[in-house]
Motif scaffolding. Structure first.
Motif, short mmCIF file in Angstrom:
data_model
loop_
_atom_site.label_atom_id
_atom_site.label_comp_id
_atom_site.label_asym_id
_atom_site.label_seq_id
_atom_site.Cartn_x
_atom_site.Cartn_y
_atom_site.Cartn_z
N ASP A 150 0.82 -1.19 0.00
CA ASP A 150 0.00 0.00 0.00
C ASP A 150 0.86 1.25 0.00
OD1 ASP A 150 -1.88 1.92 0.40
OD2 ASP A 150 -2.08 1.52 2.55
N TYR A 160 -3.23 6.05 6.81
CA TYR A 160 -4.59 5.88 7.30
C TYR A 160 -5.58 5.81 6.14
CZ TYR A 160 -2.02 8.16 11.10
OH TYR A 160 -1.08 8.50 12.03
N ASP A 161 -6.63 5.01 6.32
CA ASP A 161 -7.66 4.95 5.28
C ASP A 161 -8.63 6.14 5.44
OD1 ASP A 161 -9.50 4.32 7.27
OD2 ASP A 161 -9.61 2.19 6.78
N ARG A 201 -8.37 4.93 9.90
CA ARG A 201 -7.82 3.71 10.52
C ARG A 201 -6.46 3.37 9.91
NH1 ARG A 201 -13.69 1.36 10.31
NH2 ARG A 201 -14.51 2.84 11.83
N THR A 232 -3.37 1.61 8.32
CA THR A 232 -3.32 0.51 7.34
C THR A 232 -1.93 -0.11 7.25
OG1 THR A 232 -2.82 2.11 5.62
CG2 THR A 232 -5.14 1.52 5.89
N ARG A 233 -0.94 0.51 7.88
CA ARG A 233 0.44 0.00 7.77
C ARG A 233 0.83 -0.82 8.98
NH1 ARG A 233 3.46 5.55 5.93
NH2 ARG A 233 2.50 5.69 3.89
N LYS A 280 -10.94 -2.39 14.25
CA LYS A 280 -9.49 -2.57 14.00
C LYS A 280 -8.92 -1.33 13.31
CE LYS A 280 -6.25 -5.49 11.54
NZ LYS A 280 -5.99 -6.55 10.62
N GLY A 281 -7.74 -0.91 13.72
CA GLY A 281 -7.05 0.22 13.08
C GLY A 281 -7.38 1.57 13.70
#
Ligand SMILES: C[S@@+](CC[C@H](N)C(=O)[O-])C[C@H]1O[C@@H](n2cnc3c(N)ncnc32)[C@H](O)[C@@H]1O
Length: 379
Positions: free
Chosen positions: A31, A36-37, A41, A43-44, A96-97
């Motif tokens: 990614d 963050y999305d 959240r 993502t890494r 989550k995240g």
């Protein structure tokens, strides 16, 4: 510190705050978007630092690359656990995240942390947290994320301008690499100071009396800096070496121990390297995260997040799985890559137990009660 100026808002491919790891040939990080999305959240994986947009950027607080600096949004509660004293739990379900909060405390030198640790052993309660993300990245092959980033960044660093302060060279990974390189080529300008209480501001050296005469606090822009005598003195010639942390709010840390001459010194020995590191102590200053207990199967992960100056990064806690309302929130005191070290410590402590009666073994006995418990934790 540099800011971005993205026309029409920040986009992961063009925003200068978002380093495009994919462009550096890091296939392991598929990614290349923001950390963050769209829902904020993470993502890494947490073995790589995150650089958020900052106060110098033109974007607003709604930017996708600003999450930690917006602060906590989850409802939390401090409660008495069965086995581990006070603990922290969530009053609502957490996806989550999600960002929970940041571990805050007084920034102290590693040497001071070691002195306090000895004191805290008496009570069995410690709130110390080593700021050794980059240190561990260098020495621990399990923390391959940053190591690979460093290798990749080495490819793009211009050998003609090693000291340029461009946005790229301000990236924490590069700052660290620059330090490593200085060590490798032996161009350190650090030397041991004369006395234990000597500090240096980069332009000269103060003796003990002068240090004592200094006003207790200095106001430096948005920072409030406390000058402290440090038990180990090093002088860095020719470089300003002040460190500070943001005075976020009443709840957040407002004091910083500024061991000027330890910062930015280039290491010559492993001992120098260790002593120039910092730790956080949330015993007297901190927020609710200081009540978060250790678990060998934690539901939170710690990320190193830069939201402003790269001098000190934020220890940001994110949910590593969906968490139900009422659950205790825990993280691993040994770090994500630290379970092996904890197991190793267990062995050492057992050996010591045989020799000395095992006080230490009991001290770090883990009571997380999870099926993955390795028996001991190491902080
Ligand atoms: C950062 S504080 C956490 C809050 C603490 N429980 C309290 O009552 O203030 C860390 C201390 O909590 C205790 N602790 C945290 N996790 C533990 C665990 N898994 N097993 C045993 N003790 C733990 C230890 O005394 C440790 O020094």
């Amino acid at each position: 510190m540099a800011g971005c100026d993205c026309p029409g808002g920040c986009k992961p491919d063009t925003c200068s705050c978002n380093y495009d790891y994919r462009g550096l040939g890091l296939e392991w990080l598929e990614d290349s978007g923001f950390a963050y999305d769209q829902n904020g959240r993470v993502t890494r994986p947490n073995n790589i630092g995150i650089t958020e947009c900052n106060i110098l950027c033109k974007c607003s607080m709604e930017c996708q690359n600003r999450v930690v600096q917006r602060g906590r949004e989850v409802k939390l509660q401090i409660f008495m656990t069965r086995e581990c004293g006070w603990g922290l739990r969530t009053l609502e379900p957490i996806p989550k995240g999600t960002y929970i909060d940041s571990y805050l405390g007084l920034v102290i030198t590693r040497a001071e942390a070691e002195r306090r640790e000895a004191e805290y052993r008496q009570s069995g309660l410690s709130y110390l947290f080593d700021l050794d993300f980059f240190e561990k990245s260098n020495e621990n092959s399990m923390n391959c994320g940053m190591e690979k980033t460093l290798e990749a960044l080495e490819l793009i660093e211009s050998p003609e301008t090693p000291d340029s302060e461009s946005a790229e060279t301000q990236h924490p990974a590069l700052l660290q690499k620059k330090r490593r390189r200085a060590t490798r080529f032996g161009n350190s300008r650090k030397r041991r100071a004369k006395g234990p209480f000597t500090t240096g501001n980069g332009r000269g050296q103060r003796n003990q009396k002068e240090v004592e005469a200094l006003s207790e606090y200095e106001e430096i822009g948005e920072f409030r800096v406390k000058q402290e005598k440090v038990p180990f003195g090093y002088e860095e010639v020719g470089q300003s070496s002040r460190t500070a942390t943001r005075n976020h709010s009443v709840e957040r840390t407002s004091e910083v121990s500024a061991a000027h001459n330890l910062e930015r010194s280039t290491s010559t020995t492993p001992e120098d390297y260790r002593l120039r590191s910092y730790s956080l102590d949330s015993k007297d200053m901190g927020n609710v995260t200081r009540f978060s207990n250790h678990s060998c199967d934690p539901n939170l992960d710690i990320y190193s997040v830069v939201t402003g100056s790269h001098e000190i990064f934020t220890l940001a806690l994110f949910a590593n799985r969906d968490i139900t309302a009422g659950s205790e929130l825990t993280f691993s005191y040994s770090g994500t890559a630290g379970l092996e070290r904890a197991k190793e410590k267990k062995k050492q402590l057992k050996n010591r137990k045989n020799k000395k009666g095992g006080e230490d073994t009991e001290l770090f006995k883990c009571r997380c009660g999870t099926t993955k418990c390795v028996g001991y934790y190491w902080n």
